[in-house]
Write a protein that holds these residues in place. Sequence first.
Motif, PDB file in Angstrom:
ATOM      1  N   HIS A  28       0.814  -1.220   0.000  1.00 21.51           N
ATOM      2  CA  HIS A  28       0.000   0.000   0.000  1.00 21.51           C
ATOM      3  C   HIS A  28       0.845   1.268   0.000  1.00 21.51           C
ATOM      4  O   HIS A  28       0.324   2.343   0.288  1.00 21.51           O
ATOM      5  N   CYS A  29       2.147   1.166  -0.281  1.00 24.08           N
ATOM      6  CA  CYS A  29       3.010   2.353  -0.179  1.00 24.08           C
ATOM      7  C   CYS A  29       2.652   3.388  -1.250  1.00 24.08           C
ATOM      8  O   CYS A  29       2.043   3.075  -2.268  1.00 24.08           O
ATOM      9  N   SER A  30       3.047   4.625  -0.994  1.00 22.23           N
ATOM     10  CA  SER A  30       2.664   5.706  -1.909  1.00 22.23           C
ATOM     11  C   SER A  30       3.312   5.531  -3.284  1.00 22.23           C
ATOM     12  O   SER A  30       2.748   5.929  -4.298  1.00 22.23           O
ATOM     13  N   PRO A  39      -5.105   1.544  -5.600  1.00 20.67           N
ATOM     14  CA  PRO A  39      -4.886   1.761  -4.175  1.00 20.67           C
ATOM     15  C   PRO A  39      -3.754   0.925  -3.583  1.00 20.67           C
ATOM     16  O   PRO A  39      -3.242   1.235  -2.517  1.00 20.67           O
ATOM     17  N   PHE A  40      -3.367  -0.168  -4.256  1.00 21.92           N
ATOM     18  CA  PHE A  40      -2.239  -0.985  -3.788  1.00 21.92           C
ATOM     19  C   PHE A  40      -1.703  -1.796  -4.960  1.00 21.92           C
ATOM     20  O   PHE A  40      -2.386  -1.930  -5.978  1.00 21.92           O
ATOM     21  N   SER A  41      -0.508  -2.334  -4.810  1.00 22.78           N
ATOM     22  CA  SER A  41       0.021  -3.244  -5.824  1.00 22.78           C
ATOM     23  C   SER A  41      -0.117  -4.672  -5.306  1.00 22.78           C
ATOM     24  O   SER A  41      -0.112  -4.903  -4.087  1.00 22.78           O
ATOM     25  N   ALA A  42      -0.279  -5.615  -6.208  1.00 24.18           N
ATOM     26  CA  ALA A  42      -0.302  -7.039  -5.857  1.00 24.18           C
ATOM     27  C   ALA A  42       0.790  -7.697  -6.692  1.00 24.18           C
ATOM     28  O   ALA A  42       0.702  -7.741  -7.926  1.00 24.18           O
ATOM     29  N   HIS A 109      -0.251  -7.701   3.860  1.00 22.18           N
ATOM     30  CA  HIS A 109      -0.368  -6.309   3.426  1.00 22.18           C
ATOM     31  C   HIS A 109       0.809  -5.572   4.049  1.00 22.18           C
ATOM     32  O   HIS A 109       1.011  -5.657   5.270  1.00 22.18           O
ATOM     33  N   ILE A 110       1.570  -4.853   3.234  1.00 20.08           N
ATOM     34  CA  ILE A 110       2.665  -4.059   3.804  1.00 20.08           C
ATOM     35  C   ILE A 110       2.431  -2.566   3.521  1.00 20.08           C
ATOM     36  O   ILE A 110       1.641  -2.202   2.639  1.00 20.08           O
ATOM     37  N   TYR A 111       3.121  -1.762   4.296  1.00 21.33           N
ATOM     38  CA  TYR A 111       2.991  -0.296   4.217  1.00 21.33           C
ATOM     39  C   TYR A 111       1.539   0.166   4.363  1.00 21.33           C
ATOM     40  O   TYR A 111       1.088   1.102   3.697  1.00 21.33           O
ATOM     41  N   THR A 112       0.824  -0.474   5.278  1.00 20.93           N
ATOM     42  CA  THR A 112      -0.562  -0.057   5.489  1.00 20.93           C
ATOM     43  C   THR A 112      -0.632   1.325   6.145  1.00 20.93           C
ATOM     44  O   THR A 112      -1.683   1.962   6.115  1.00 20.93           O
ATOM     45  N   GLY A 113       0.511   1.792   6.674  1.00 22.70           N
ATOM     46  CA  GLY A 113       0.556   3.155   7.199  1.00 22.70           C
ATOM     47  C   GLY A 113       0.348   4.195   6.109  1.00 22.70           C
ATOM     48  O   GLY A 113       0.018   5.344   6.396  1.00 22.70           O
ATOM     49  N   SER A 114       0.535   3.800   4.840  1.00 19.98           N
ATOM     50  CA  SER A 114       0.343   4.718   3.709  1.00 19.98           C
ATOM     51  C   SER A 114      -0.941   4.419   2.946  1.00 19.98           C
ATOM     52  O   SER A 114      -1.185   4.984   1.881  1.00 19.98           O
ATOM     53  N   GLN A 127      -0.992  -7.575   8.684  1.00 16.72           N
ATOM     54  CA  GLN A 127      -0.751  -6.222   8.164  1.00 16.72           C
ATOM     55  C   GLN A 127       0.484  -5.638   8.838  1.00 16.72           C
ATOM     56  O   GLN A 127       0.674  -5.790  10.038  1.00 16.72           O
ATOM     57  N   PHE A 128       1.300  -4.977   8.040  1.00 16.13           N
ATOM     58  CA  PHE A 128       2.491  -4.295   8.559  1.00 16.13           C
ATOM     59  C   PHE A 128       2.395  -2.831   8.167  1.00 16.13           C
ATOM     60  O   PHE A 128       2.147  -2.532   7.002  1.00 16.13           O
ATOM     61  N   THR A 129       2.607  -1.961   9.104  1.00 18.03           N
ATOM     62  CA  THR A 129       2.479  -0.541   8.775  1.00 18.03           C
ATOM     63  C   THR A 129       3.604  -0.066   7.859  1.00 18.03           C
ATOM     64  O   THR A 129       3.462   0.915   7.150  1.00 18.03           O
ATOM     65  N   GLY A 130       4.743  -0.787   7.880  1.00 19.33           N
ATOM     66  CA  GLY A 130       5.853  -0.444   7.013  1.00 19.33           C
ATOM     67  C   GLY A 130       6.353  -1.680   6.284  1.00 19.33           C
ATOM     68  O   GLY A 130       5.547  -2.484   5.819  1.00 19.33           O
TER      69      GLY A 130
END
Length: 134
Positions: A28-30, A39-42, A109-114, A127-130
Amino acid sequence: MKNLNGGCLCGRVEYKVPDNLIYAGYCHCSECRRWTGSPFSATGGVKASDFTLSKGEVFLSSFKKGENSLSYFCKHCSSIVYGEVPKHNMVFIMLGTLIQSPTLKPQWHIYTGSKVDWYQISDDLPQFTGAPKT
Ligand SMILES: [Zn+2]
Ligand SMILES: [Zn+2]
């Protein structure tokens, strides 16, 4: 082992990989959001030696995405098809370009902080925020 086939929207670029992805997940990173326009890459990873470009090399163009990765897209239809991480001898494929469903489904899911606030994650994957903790 069965192969997975994939390719770009216009059909000029095609590839195959064995159905043994090393990883698969959502980012989910910018950067991924702008890179894909979604909204995200897979993506899913394979060893570079397992990736076969079956067709369309002349239609490929590459973009240096970050320090360690190159993104390959079709010049004709603009589909992002796959990328290379030469430092780790890996190729990642864009899971949405696959024709068949891979045995290994996305694991995290990674970079859920973004993450964008208009998309809600509704599965139970970690889920990982980074970056993922390894
Ligand atoms: Zn194309
Ligand atoms: Zn990302």
